[in-house]
Scaffold this active site. Structure first.
Site, PDB file in Angstrom:
ATOM      1  N   THR A   1     -14.272  -1.978 -10.079  1.00  0.00           N
ATOM      2  CA  THR A   1     -14.368  -2.317 -11.485  1.00  0.00           C
ATOM      3  C   THR A   1     -13.036  -1.936 -12.128  1.00  0.00           C
ATOM      4  OG1 THR A   1     -15.669  -2.094 -13.492  1.00  0.00           O
ATOM      5  CG2 THR A   1     -15.308  -0.101 -12.222  1.00  0.00           C
TER       6      THR A   1
ATOM      7  N   PRO B   1     -18.947   2.727  -5.239  1.00  0.00           N
ATOM      8  CA  PRO B   1     -19.634   2.599  -3.956  1.00  0.00           C
ATOM      9  C   PRO B   1     -20.910   1.761  -4.062  1.00  0.00           C
ATOM     10  CG  PRO B   1     -19.033   4.879  -4.392  1.00  0.00           C
ATOM     11  CD  PRO B   1     -18.824   4.114  -5.675  1.00  0.00           C
TER      12      PRO B   1
ATOM     13  N   TYR C   1       0.861  -1.181   0.000  1.00  0.00           N
ATOM     14  CA  TYR C   1       0.000   0.000   0.000  1.00  0.00           C
ATOM     15  C   TYR C   1       0.895   1.227   0.000  1.00  0.00           C
ATOM     16  CZ  TYR C   1      -4.017  -2.935   1.379  1.00  0.00           C
ATOM     17  OH  TYR C   1      -5.015  -3.879   1.445  1.00  0.00           O
TER      18      TYR C   1
ATOM     19  N   GLY D   1     -18.279  -1.234  -0.864  1.00  0.00           N
ATOM     20  CA  GLY D   1     -18.375  -1.055  -2.306  1.00  0.00           C
ATOM     21  C   GLY D   1     -17.679  -2.188  -3.016  1.00  0.00           C
TER      22      GLY D   1
END
Length: 319
Positions: free
Chosen positions: A230, A248, A73, A227
């Site tokens: 995509t 979301p 991250y 959520g």
């Protein structure tokens, strides 16, 4: 702010109840995910590092004792912020990290599942967090960049982590983004204390895996609890990777329940997860102090039978 149906307590996150990872590491079922601490696209430093540090500290003040993170991250940034905010760590703070991917200069997330890559990732997490061992390490199964698909064996990478566990570098192991068969295969190699798969009120394809975990005393920690993701574009042929973009949750029933409860739709989505099964532990992530407060408040929100029935009807892709 949730209505009078919320449970009041000195530590708001504690209202979600507890779960013992591996029967010994007791966490509040409302945790915190560090994915949003770095800059946009989970890349580079945040615009306001002091605010990111403050969000992590505030999460702990609100009773969070379980943080989910990874050295990829940022990369590195999330762990650095956690260390700056909380080191030296409280004895009851459990940090769950994950390995199995890395970041490219194009900000993609290809697989890093070879034994030598996993060992290096474990050491990177140790160094970034400033620890001599990791509480829990999840093996994240990544298909892009020459990784592993749903039909592939995970014995080699999980076995590599099991060896590091035997060496004392890792206390417990988990898996992420796995099929039921892959979970079973991992459990034959070493104990699994948690599973992180995509799961929320609208997307319940892994309901059977969640139930298997519940029966086995394994924590189920949904990623993207608020959520789904995509793709911004098709696969990059050169890197065989995809870059995700968050979408979301949105459904009329969620908004209707939120209005009745005087809560936000996100709070309702989190409350549904916590009431759906006692082994579900939430790790919503944010870099916003206000959103953090809202997320943690959901630990005390109790939905009615009518609320739950309406939300249960949102099958999404559960079939």
């Amino acid at each position: 702010m949730p209505s009078g149906d919320a449970i009041v307590g000195t530590a708001p996150a504690a209202a979600a109840g507890e779960f013992a990872l591996g029967g010994e590491l007791v966490i509040h079922r409302m945790g915190f995910g560090a994915m949003q601490l770095p800059g946009p696209g989970v890349w580079g430093p945040p615009k306001d590092r002091a605010r990111a540090v403050a969000v992590v500290r505030r999460a702990v003040e609100l009773g969070v004792n379980h943080i989910d993170t990874s050295d990829y991250y940022g990369p590195y940034i999330a762990n650095e912020i956690i260390r700056e905010a909380l080191h030296p760590y409280d004895d009851d703070l459990i940090i769950v990290t994950k390995v199995g991917a890395f970041r490219t200069p194009e900000k993609a997330w290809p697989a890093a599942l070879k034994p030598e890559q996993l060992r290096r990732a474990v050491y990177d997490n140790l160094r970034g967090l400033g620890r001599d061992h990791l509480d829990v390490v999840n093996l994240r199964i990544v298909e892009e960049g020459g990784g592993l698909g749903p039909d592939d064996s995970i014995a080699e990478p999980f076995g590599a982590l099991a060896q590091l566990r035997e060496q004392g570098l890792i206390r417990h192991l988990g898996v992420s983004n796995v099929t039921a068969r892959q979970l079973s295969e991992a459990r034959e190699i070493a104990p699994v204390v948690c599973v992180q798969n995509e799961y929320n009120v609208l997307r319940r394809r892994d309901e059977d895996i969640m139930q298997t975990c519940a029966q086995a005393g394994i924590a189920f920690m949904p990623f993207f609890p608020l959520g789904t993701f995509t793709l911004q574009h098709e696969k990059d042929v050169a890197t065989d990777t995809k870059v995700p973009q968050q979408v979301p949750l949105d459904a009329q029933a969620i908004h209707a329940v939120a209005r009745r409860r005087g809560a936000t739709p996100y709070q309702v989505a989190l409350a549904w997860l916590l009431q759906h099964s006692a082994n579900i532990c939430c790790i919503p992530g944010t870099s916003s102090p206000d959103h953090l407060e809202e997320n943690i408040e959901a630990a005390g929100l109790r939905l009615s039978e009518v609320d739950v029935k309406e939300l249960d009807s949102l099958h999404g892709d559960a079939e």
